[in-house]
Each structure stands twice: as C-alpha cells, then as structure tokens.
Design an enzyme around this catalytic site. Structure first.
Site, PDB file in Angstrom:
ATOM      1  N   ARG A  91       0.844  -1.201   0.000  1.00  0.00           N
ATOM      2  CA  ARG A  91       0.000   0.000   0.000  1.00  0.00           C
ATOM      3  C   ARG A  91       0.871   1.239   0.000  1.00  0.00           C
ATOM      4  NH1 ARG A  91      -5.182   1.446   2.641  1.00  0.00           N
ATOM      5  NH2 ARG A  91      -5.414   3.654   2.196  1.00  0.00           N
ATOM      6  N   ARG A 101      -6.062   1.606  -4.489  1.00  0.00           N
ATOM      7  CA  ARG A 101      -5.174   1.024  -3.475  1.00  0.00           C
ATOM      8  C   ARG A 101      -5.083  -0.493  -3.611  1.00  0.00           C
ATOM      9  NH1 ARG A 101      -8.632   3.226   0.454  1.00  0.00           N
ATOM     10  NH2 ARG A 101      -8.234   5.160  -0.622  1.00  0.00           N
ATOM     11  N   ASP A 104      -6.968  -2.183   1.414  1.00  0.00           N
ATOM     12  CA  ASP A 104      -7.555  -1.301   2.418  1.00  0.00           C
ATOM     13  C   ASP A 104      -8.207  -2.198   3.459  1.00  0.00           C
ATOM     14  OD1 ASP A 104      -8.331   1.128   3.498  1.00  0.00           O
ATOM     15  OD2 ASP A 104     -10.032   1.394   2.157  1.00  0.00           O
ATOM     16  N   ASP A 106     -10.281  -1.988   7.045  1.00  0.00           N
ATOM     17  CA  ASP A 106     -10.965  -1.065   7.955  1.00  0.00           C
ATOM     18  C   ASP A 106     -11.589  -1.828   9.118  1.00  0.00           C
ATOM     19  OD1 ASP A 106     -10.555   1.249   6.369  1.00  0.00           O
ATOM     20  OD2 ASP A 106     -12.308   0.765   5.137  1.00  0.00           O
TER      21      ASP A 106
HETATM   22  N1  ROI Z   1     -15.103   1.852  -3.612  1.00  0.00           N
HETATM   23  C1  ROI Z   1     -15.374   0.543  -3.591  1.00  0.00           C
HETATM   24  N2  ROI Z   1     -16.246   0.040  -4.482  1.00  0.00           N
HETATM   25  N3  ROI Z   1     -14.793  -0.305  -2.698  1.00  0.00           N
HETATM   26  C2  ROI Z   1     -13.910   0.155  -1.765  1.00  0.00           C
HETATM   27  O1  ROI Z   1     -13.397  -0.643  -0.959  1.00  0.00           O
HETATM   28  C3  ROI Z   1     -13.611   1.524  -1.751  1.00  0.00           C
HETATM   29  N4  ROI Z   1     -12.753   2.042  -0.831  1.00  0.00           N
HETATM   30  C4  ROI Z   1     -12.499   3.330  -0.763  1.00  0.00           C
HETATM   31  C5  ROI Z   1     -13.082   4.315  -1.748  1.00  0.00           C
HETATM   32  C6  ROI Z   1     -11.966   4.988  -2.491  1.00  0.00           C
HETATM   33  C7  ROI Z   1     -13.905   5.342  -0.970  1.00  0.00           C
HETATM   34  N5  ROI Z   1     -13.961   3.694  -2.724  1.00  0.00           N
HETATM   35  C8  ROI Z   1     -14.229   2.371  -2.695  1.00  0.00           C
HETATM   36  O2  ROI Z   1     -11.714   3.785   0.183  1.00  0.00           O
END
Ligand code: ROI
Length: 170
Positions: A91, A101, A104, A106
């Site tokens: 990342r 990215r 991610d 969370d």
């Molecule tokens: N859009 C989708 N479809 N999936 C994600 O995990 C995701 N993550 C983000 C942003 C850029 C807001 N858009 C995303 O962080």
C-alpha cells in the site's frame, strides 16, 4: 458477554478492499495475514464481491469482502496490525483522496463499542451508505446491531446494491 468491557474476547468486523495488483489475490493474502495476528481468530469470511468505485471514477473496480473475528486486542492495536498488513502488501498512500489502493483494511465494528479516537472511528463512518460493506457484512452477521445506527437489516434496506455482484462464493 463482555462485549462492553475493556478486556475479554470481542467480536469485531473488518472490511477488506482492493482495486490494484490482482485484487482477488490481495484479499485472499490479507485474510491469511490477518489470521496470523496473535490474539485473533477468524469467525467468518464473506463471499468476494465486485463493486464499482465509490469516489473518483478514474480507477479500476474493487473487490470487497468482510471478515468476522474474535479478538482480545484493543481496537488501536488491531488497527496497527491491519495497517502493517496494508503496508506489507504494497500500500502506497498517495495524495489523491479516495484513490486506487492495493489493500484497504478497515475496522468496521468492534463489539458494541463506539470509538472516537484521532486515528480510529468505530462504527466505520462509511458503513451505513456503502453497499460493498453492508451486503458482505449482512451475509456473515445478519442479526447484528450497528451501535447508534440500528440493525444491519434496516441499514441494508435503505442502501441500493449499486451494481454490487458476488464474484466468488465463500
Ligand atoms: N469503492 C469501492 N467500491 N470499494 C472500496 O473498498 C472503496 N474504498 C475506498 C473508496 C476509495 C472510498 N472507494 C471504494 O476507500
């Protein structure tokens, strides 16, 4: 059930997303790495979902999933472990907000706790209006409450699927 206390095992939910460098492999590899974190056990893993990007549209589609865990790590330590895995999987934080990215991770929910720290807000802020979070979460935890926001079923009923499809069934 100790979900509210500061010690003991807590059920938590992690959102996984990737739209670069073979997203399916990124998600699977992240799952393996998360399972290796000491003091943490996997309880459930959703199907892999294909989703259109939310935010800037000049980026590839995403693969998303949600993982349920039991852990005795405090939330901020859990976050640090997840950030380390993000970094290990290449990342790179760019200037563009909401850009592409490789990975991610969370913290979506941590027991029934509401957490408001500089680095960590739980329930995750985007949870209620992101189909790519709500649908996989509902798949593995259809009966949970999202603290301060209602049941997952209520939230889901108000959130259009937005083209979200299942890519690979768990
Ligand atoms: N859009 C989708 N479809 N999936 C994600 O995990 C995701 N993550 C983000 C942003 C850029 C807001 N858009 C995303 O962080």
């Amino acid at each position: 059930m100790m979900q509210n206390s500061t010690s003991g095992r807590i059920s938590a939910y992690i959102g996984l997303g990737s739209n670069l460098a073979n997203p399916v492999e990124q998600i699977k590899s992240a799952r393996g790495a998360i399972t290796q974190i000491p003091g943490l056990q996997e309880l459930a893993f959703s199907s892999l979902y294909h989703s259109a990007p939310m935010g800037p549209q000049d980026q590839p589609d995403y693969v998303n999933a949600v993982m349920g865990i039991a852990t005795d790590l405090p939330p901020i330590e859990l976050l640090r472990c997840l950030q380390q895995i993000e970094n290990e999987q290449g990342r790179v934080r760019k200037d563009q907000r909401w850009g592409a990215r490789t990975l991610d991770l969370d913290v979506l929910l941590y027991g029934d706790q509401i957490i408001d720290l500089a680095d960590l807000i739980v329930p995750h802020m985007g949870l209620a209006d992101r189909a790519f979070v709500l649908y996989p979460l509902f798949e593995i935890a259809p009966h949970i409450q999202v603290p301060g926001k209602g049941t997952i079923a209520d939230l889901l009923a108000k959130c259009p699927r937005n083209g979200l499809t299942i890519l690979e069934h768990e």
